[in-house]
Design a protein around this motif. Structure first.
Motif, PDB file in Angstrom:
ATOM      1  N   GLU A 418       0.807  -1.208   0.000  1.00  0.00           N
ATOM      2  CA  GLU A 418       0.000   0.000   0.000  1.00  0.00           C
ATOM      3  C   GLU A 418       0.845   1.264   0.000  1.00  0.00           C
ATOM      4  O   GLU A 418       0.462   2.276  -0.587  1.00  0.00           O
ATOM      5  CB  GLU A 418      -0.943   0.003   1.202  1.00  0.00           C
ATOM      6  N   VAL A 419       1.995   1.200   0.657  1.00  0.00           N
ATOM      7  CA  VAL A 419       2.852   2.389   0.702  1.00  0.00           C
ATOM      8  C   VAL A 419       3.390   2.705  -0.688  1.00  0.00           C
ATOM      9  O   VAL A 419       3.401   3.867  -1.119  1.00  0.00           O
ATOM     10  CB  VAL A 419       4.007   2.197   1.702  1.00  0.00           C
ATOM     11  N   ALA A 420       3.839   1.681  -1.427  1.00  0.00           N
ATOM     12  CA  ALA A 420       4.336   1.895  -2.790  1.00  0.00           C
ATOM     13  C   ALA A 420       3.239   2.461  -3.673  1.00  0.00           C
ATOM     14  O   ALA A 420       3.464   3.410  -4.445  1.00  0.00           O
ATOM     15  CB  ALA A 420       4.861   0.582  -3.361  1.00  0.00           C
ATOM     16  N   GLU A 421       2.036   1.896  -3.548  1.00  0.00           N
ATOM     17  CA  GLU A 421       0.927   2.379  -4.380  1.00  0.00           C
ATOM     18  C   GLU A 421       0.577   3.817  -4.029  1.00  0.00           C
ATOM     19  O   GLU A 421       0.360   4.655  -4.916  1.00  0.00           O
ATOM     20  CB  GLU A 421      -0.285   1.473  -4.204  1.00  0.00           C
ATOM     21  N   TRP A 422       0.518   4.124  -2.738  1.00  0.00           N
ATOM     22  CA  TRP A 422       0.214   5.492  -2.308  1.00  0.00           C
ATOM     23  C   TRP A 422       1.271   6.468  -2.816  1.00  0.00           C
ATOM     24  O   TRP A 422       0.936   7.548  -3.341  1.00  0.00           O
ATOM     25  CB  TRP A 422       0.147   5.530  -0.774  1.00  0.00           C
ATOM     26  N   LEU A 423       2.538   6.088  -2.698  1.00  0.00           N
ATOM     27  CA  LEU A 423       3.608   7.010  -3.072  1.00  0.00           C
ATOM     28  C   LEU A 423       3.585   7.309  -4.564  1.00  0.00           C
ATOM     29  O   LEU A 423       3.747   8.468  -4.977  1.00  0.00           O
ATOM     30  CB  LEU A 423       4.958   6.413  -2.669  1.00  0.00           C
ATOM     31  N   LEU A 424       3.383   6.283  -5.379  1.00  0.00           N
ATOM     32  CA  LEU A 424       3.381   6.498  -6.818  1.00  0.00           C
ATOM     33  C   LEU A 424       2.059   7.091  -7.299  1.00  0.00           C
ATOM     34  O   LEU A 424       2.041   8.075  -8.049  1.00  0.00           O
ATOM     35  CB  LEU A 424       3.648   5.178  -7.558  1.00  0.00           C
ATOM     36  N   LYS A 425       0.967   6.499  -6.854  1.00  0.00           N
ATOM     37  CA  LYS A 425      -0.346   6.836  -7.393  1.00  0.00           C
ATOM     38  C   LYS A 425      -0.858   8.191  -6.911  1.00  0.00           C
ATOM     39  O   LYS A 425      -1.433   8.956  -7.684  1.00  0.00           O
ATOM     40  CB  LYS A 425      -1.317   5.728  -7.005  1.00  0.00           C
ATOM     41  N   ASP A 426      -0.649   8.469  -5.634  1.00  0.00           N
ATOM     42  CA  ASP A 426      -1.246   9.666  -5.056  1.00  0.00           C
ATOM     43  C   ASP A 426      -0.263  10.823  -4.886  1.00  0.00           C
ATOM     44  O   ASP A 426      -0.620  11.974  -5.112  1.00  0.00           O
ATOM     45  CB  ASP A 426      -1.857   9.334  -3.690  1.00  0.00           C
ATOM     46  N   VAL A 427       0.955  10.521  -4.496  1.00  0.00           N
ATOM     47  CA  VAL A 427       1.905  11.588  -4.174  1.00  0.00           C
ATOM     48  C   VAL A 427       2.704  12.023  -5.404  1.00  0.00           C
ATOM     49  O   VAL A 427       2.624  13.171  -5.853  1.00  0.00           O
ATOM     50  CB  VAL A 427       2.860  11.139  -3.046  1.00  0.00           C
ATOM     51  N   LEU A 428       3.478  11.090  -5.959  1.00  0.00           N
ATOM     52  CA  LEU A 428       4.367  11.447  -7.063  1.00  0.00           C
ATOM     53  C   LEU A 428       3.585  11.783  -8.323  1.00  0.00           C
ATOM     54  O   LEU A 428       3.909  12.730  -9.044  1.00  0.00           O
ATOM     55  CB  LEU A 428       5.348  10.291  -7.325  1.00  0.00           C
ATOM     56  N   SER A 429       2.547  11.008  -8.598  1.00  0.00           N
ATOM     57  CA  SER A 429       1.736  11.266  -9.780  1.00  0.00           C
ATOM     58  C   SER A 429       1.167  12.674  -9.769  1.00  0.00           C
ATOM     59  O   SER A 429       1.237  13.407 -10.761  1.00  0.00           O
ATOM     60  CB  SER A 429       0.600  10.234  -9.857  1.00  0.00           C
ATOM     61  N   GLU A 430       0.606  13.049  -8.641  1.00  0.00           N
ATOM     62  CA  GLU A 430      -0.004  14.378  -8.535  1.00  0.00           C
ATOM     63  C   GLU A 430       1.023  15.483  -8.755  1.00  0.00           C
ATOM     64  O   GLU A 430       0.766  16.460  -9.466  1.00  0.00           O
ATOM     65  CB  GLU A 430      -0.661  14.523  -7.161  1.00  0.00           C
ATOM     66  N   LYS A 431       2.200  15.328  -8.154  1.00  0.00           N
ATOM     67  CA  LYS A 431       3.205  16.376  -8.272  1.00  0.00           C
ATOM     68  C   LYS A 431       3.743  16.486  -9.700  1.00  0.00           C
ATOM     69  O   LYS A 431       3.929  17.595 -10.216  1.00  0.00           O
ATOM     70  CB  LYS A 431       4.355  16.114  -7.292  1.00  0.00           C
ATOM     71  N   LEU A 432       3.986  15.346 -10.359  1.00  0.00           N
ATOM     72  CA  LEU A 432       4.478  15.391 -11.738  1.00  0.00           C
ATOM     73  C   LEU A 432       3.433  15.989 -12.663  1.00  0.00           C
ATOM     74  O   LEU A 432       3.758  16.738 -13.594  1.00  0.00           O
ATOM     75  CB  LEU A 432       4.874  13.990 -12.196  1.00  0.00           C
ATOM     76  N   PHE A 433       2.174  15.682 -12.413  1.00  0.00           N
ATOM     77  CA  PHE A 433       1.107  16.276 -13.204  1.00  0.00           C
ATOM     78  C   PHE A 433       1.078  17.789 -13.025  1.00  0.00           C
ATOM     79  O   PHE A 433       0.969  18.547 -13.995  1.00  0.00           O
ATOM     80  CB  PHE A 433      -0.233  15.673 -12.806  1.00  0.00           C
ATOM     81  N   GLU A 434       1.203  18.229 -11.786  1.00  0.00           N
ATOM     82  CA  GLU A 434       1.219  19.669 -11.524  1.00  0.00           C
ATOM     83  C   GLU A 434       2.358  20.354 -12.277  1.00  0.00           C
ATOM     84  O   GLU A 434       2.217  21.486 -12.741  1.00  0.00           O
ATOM     85  CB  GLU A 434       1.389  19.938 -10.025  1.00  0.00           C
ATOM     86  N   GLY A 472       9.275  16.470  -8.240  1.00  0.00           N
ATOM     87  CA  GLY A 472       8.366  15.414  -7.821  1.00  0.00           C
ATOM     88  C   GLY A 472       8.991  14.437  -6.851  1.00  0.00           C
ATOM     89  O   GLY A 472       8.371  14.039  -5.852  1.00  0.00           O
ATOM     90  N   LEU A 473      10.231  14.034  -7.110  1.00  0.00           N
ATOM     91  CA  LEU A 473      10.880  13.025  -6.283  1.00  0.00           C
ATOM     92  C   LEU A 473      11.271  13.581  -4.914  1.00  0.00           C
ATOM     93  O   LEU A 473      11.193  12.869  -3.901  1.00  0.00           O
ATOM     94  CB  LEU A 473      12.102  12.477  -7.012  1.00  0.00           C
ATOM     95  N   GLU A 474      11.701  14.834  -4.861  1.00  0.00           N
ATOM     96  CA  GLU A 474      12.005  15.422  -3.555  1.00  0.00           C
ATOM     97  C   GLU A 474      10.740  15.564  -2.718  1.00  0.00           C
ATOM     98  O   GLU A 474      10.754  15.328  -1.500  1.00  0.00           O
ATOM     99  CB  GLU A 474      12.701  16.767  -3.741  1.00  0.00           C
ATOM    100  N   HIS A 475       9.651  15.914  -3.368  1.00  0.00           N
ATOM    101  CA  HIS A 475       8.366  15.970  -2.662  1.00  0.00           C
ATOM    102  C   HIS A 475       7.963  14.585  -2.167  1.00  0.00           C
ATOM    103  O   HIS A 475       7.545  14.431  -1.007  1.00  0.00           O
ATOM    104  CB  HIS A 475       7.299  16.529  -3.606  1.00  0.00           C
ATOM    105  N   ALA A 476       8.124  13.556  -3.030  1.00  0.00           N
ATOM    106  CA  ALA A 476       7.780  12.194  -2.632  1.00  0.00           C
ATOM    107  C   ALA A 476       8.667  11.702  -1.497  1.00  0.00           C
ATOM    108  O   ALA A 476       8.204  11.004  -0.587  1.00  0.00           O
ATOM    109  CB  ALA A 476       7.887  11.257  -3.842  1.00  0.00           C
ATOM    110  N   ALA A 477       9.954  12.054  -1.526  1.00  0.00           N
ATOM    111  CA  ALA A 477      10.861  11.648  -0.462  1.00  0.00           C
ATOM    112  C   ALA A 477      10.435  12.268   0.876  1.00  0.00           C
ATOM    113  O   ALA A 477      10.453  11.589   1.920  1.00  0.00           O
ATOM    114  CB  ALA A 477      12.292  12.067  -0.801  1.00  0.00           C
ATOM    115  N   GLU A 478      10.022  13.516   0.829  1.00  0.00           N
ATOM    116  CA  GLU A 478       9.558  14.172   2.056  1.00  0.00           C
ATOM    117  C   GLU A 478       8.287  13.502   2.581  1.00  0.00           C
ATOM    118  O   GLU A 478       8.186  13.233   3.795  1.00  0.00           O
ATOM    119  CB  GLU A 478       9.311  15.657   1.779  1.00  0.00           C
ATOM    120  N   ARG A 479       7.341  13.239   1.708  1.00  0.00           N
ATOM    121  CA  ARG A 479       6.101  12.591   2.137  1.00  0.00           C
ATOM    122  C   ARG A 479       6.353  11.177   2.625  1.00  0.00           C
ATOM    123  O   ARG A 479       5.723  10.717   3.591  1.00  0.00           O
ATOM    124  CB  ARG A 479       5.093  12.568   0.974  1.00  0.00           C
ATOM    125  N   ALA A 480       7.275  10.452   1.970  1.00  0.00           N
ATOM    126  CA  ALA A 480       7.592   9.095   2.412  1.00  0.00           C
ATOM    127  C   ALA A 480       8.158   9.109   3.826  1.00  0.00           C
ATOM    128  O   ALA A 480       7.886   8.217   4.634  1.00  0.00           O
ATOM    129  CB  ALA A 480       8.579   8.443   1.451  1.00  0.00           C
TER     130      ALA A 480
END
Length: 484
Positions: A418-434, A472-480
């Motif tokens: 679930e953590v991998a799915e959350w990180l890619l699907k919800d966190v990183l995806s959203e930031k890269l889209f932005e 995106g990745l720095e944001h994902a690292a912070e959220r992780a």
């Protein structure tokens, strides 16, 4: 399990747009009709509830696309590894299609032929490895893989070996989702719902040096370990029962897995020793993705069969096919066997005309030379992201690259479940889209971010994509970090 392009997870809701008055009525209408009538490929349709819109891409230019709300994105995946010529040649290729439609919109390749298919088969044979001189056309990649299996089976029967009904493929590899091609696909989440599958297949390790136990022991040891495993699999199944080994030059699923030196040459030797056919699945790697007409040429090996699709028309028409060696073609030409296979739209006249025009553009504009010249820049730009704590590995070649995402880059501990799915699907995806980029986020093996921009893009695209990825990745690292 996440397998998506990032734009597919984070399209804004209507409420996210400036005001209801700014939302075009046509946009609202298309959203409504899409919800009422479409089932998207490999998509969780329920995720488009609660105000999340279905992405609507409406136009493209160069290496960028625009959605129905007017936002511009880098097409960092070439559509789906197929828009090799980018979004700038539609008018020219469209003229070739229109001319063919006016002359002959359709005839089959069942006991007859037509000039565009003849010319295309000739053009492909002239550009393929010298021993591959015959082409069977299909509508796409899965059909091409099915065709390879069928011709391998019939070829062995013509040799008096009908017992060869098994194949060797690689874990985590994707070879298509039709029932025959799915047998070779080594991704459990794609297979399980449809078992038992049509072809008995033994799956062996991929060439992921970052994860394989022998990956850190040097190229020679890694190659030996991989080839020994293939030999063991063949011995386990019985060499006299194995018909084909199928693999991609650079494996897509799992994240642009580049083979170590000598790997493909070793597979060739194994196949020759045991009388097995070697199939190079180049649905993605052919037509310049890694800098040559075919991946086998870039990596220096001689397969018996090559499957292709996607880039052959620059994605301007749905087309695929199978290149067949002189050895494999022989019994189908001398009367010993008749190939019991056919596809209505295989070698479509309009598709053939489009492919011929695409080949002309590839050569006229030096597209493959552009890919090879960009490779060092791509590597440099992406390896510059290794300082981000969650970036564990960068790998690829040509215009085909992946970053493996990890919990700890020192230990290589992966994100899972679930953590991998959350990180890619919800966190990183959203930031890269932005930030305005379409790429691929996939955790069906270990989590990866994958980019494969159009082959016509210049080296500056990799700096631009690396900049977006860093955000995106720095944001994902912070959220992780917040979840640990």
């Amino acid at each position: 399990m996440t397998e998506t392009t990032d734009v597919g997870r984070s399209e804004p809701s209507l409420e996210d747009l400036s005001s209801p008055a700014e939302v075009p009525e046509e946009y609202r209408r298309l959203q409504r009709k899409a919800r009422e009538h479409m089932i998207l490929h490999f998509s969780d349709m329920a995720s488009y509830g609660d105000g999340h819109e279905i992405p609507l891409i409406v136009e493209g230019e160069g290496y960028r696309v625009t959605d129905a709300s007017g936002r511009s994105f880098i097409d960092g995946l070439s559509g789906l590894y197929c828009l090799n010529l980018g979004h700038s040649h539609g008018a020219e290729i469209g003229e070739a299609a229109a001319e063919q439609m006016a002359r002959l919109p359709y005839t089959s390749n069942w006991t007859v032929a037509h000039p565009p298919a003849v010319e295309l088969a000739t053009a492909l044979a002239e550009r393929a490895p010298s021993h591959l001189n015959r082409v069977f056309f299909t509508s796409g990649g899965s059909e091409a893989v099915e065709s390879a299996w069928k011709i391998a089976r019939q070829w062995h029967e013509a040799q008096g070996q009908p017992q060869r009904r098994k194949a060797i493929a690689r874990r985590d590899a994707y070879h298509g989702v039709t029932m025959g091609a799915l047998s070779f696909t080594g991704i459990p989440s794609c297979r399980t719902a449809f078992e038992p599958l049509a072809v008995p297949v033994h799956h062996v390790s991929s060439t992921n040096a970052y994860r394989h136990p022998a990956g850190g022991e040097g190229d020679e040891a890694f190659t030996r370990a991989l080839l020994d495993e293939v030999e063991d699999a063949i011995e386990f199944e019985g060499p006299e029962t194995v018909a084909m080994i199928i693999a991609e030059p650079v494996q897509n699923a799992g994240g642009c897995l580049v083979p170590p030196p000598g790997y493909w040459q070793g597979l060739r030797q194994i196949c020759d020793r045991h009388g097995i056919l070697l199939c190079s699945d180049e649905v993605i790697c052919a037509f310049g993705r890694i800098g040559e007409w075919f991946g086998a040429q870039r990596l220096g090996y001689e397969p018996d069969l090559i499957t292709f699709a996607k880039g052959v028309t620059g994605a301007h028409f749905a087309m695929g096919g199978l290149m067949v060696s002189d050895k494999v073609a022989a019994p189908f030409l001398d009367g010993r066997s008749s190939y019991l296979h056919g596809i209505t739209f295989g070698g479509h006249p309009v598709g053939s005309a489009v492919a011929l025009k695409s080949i002309e553009i590839f050569e006229r504009e030096g597209v493959f030379e552009n890919v090879r010249s960009n490779e060092a820049k791509a590597k440099q730009a992406l390896e510059g992201l290794l300082d981000i704590p969650i970036v564990g590995d960068v790998r690829g070649m040509g215009h085909f690259w992946a970053l493996e995402i990890v919990r700890d880059s020192e230990t290589k501990e992966p994100f899972e479940g679930e953590v991998a799915e959350w990180l890619l699907k919800d966190v990183l995806s959203e930031k890269l889209f932005e930030q305005g980029m379409i790429c691929r986020l996939d955790d069906r093996a270990d989590p990866i971010v994958q980019i494969a921009p159009p082959l016509t893009a210049g080296p500056e695209i990799f700096d631009e994509m690396a900049g977006i990825l860093r955000v995106g990745l720095e944001h994902a690292a912070e959220r992780a970090g917040e979840r640990t």
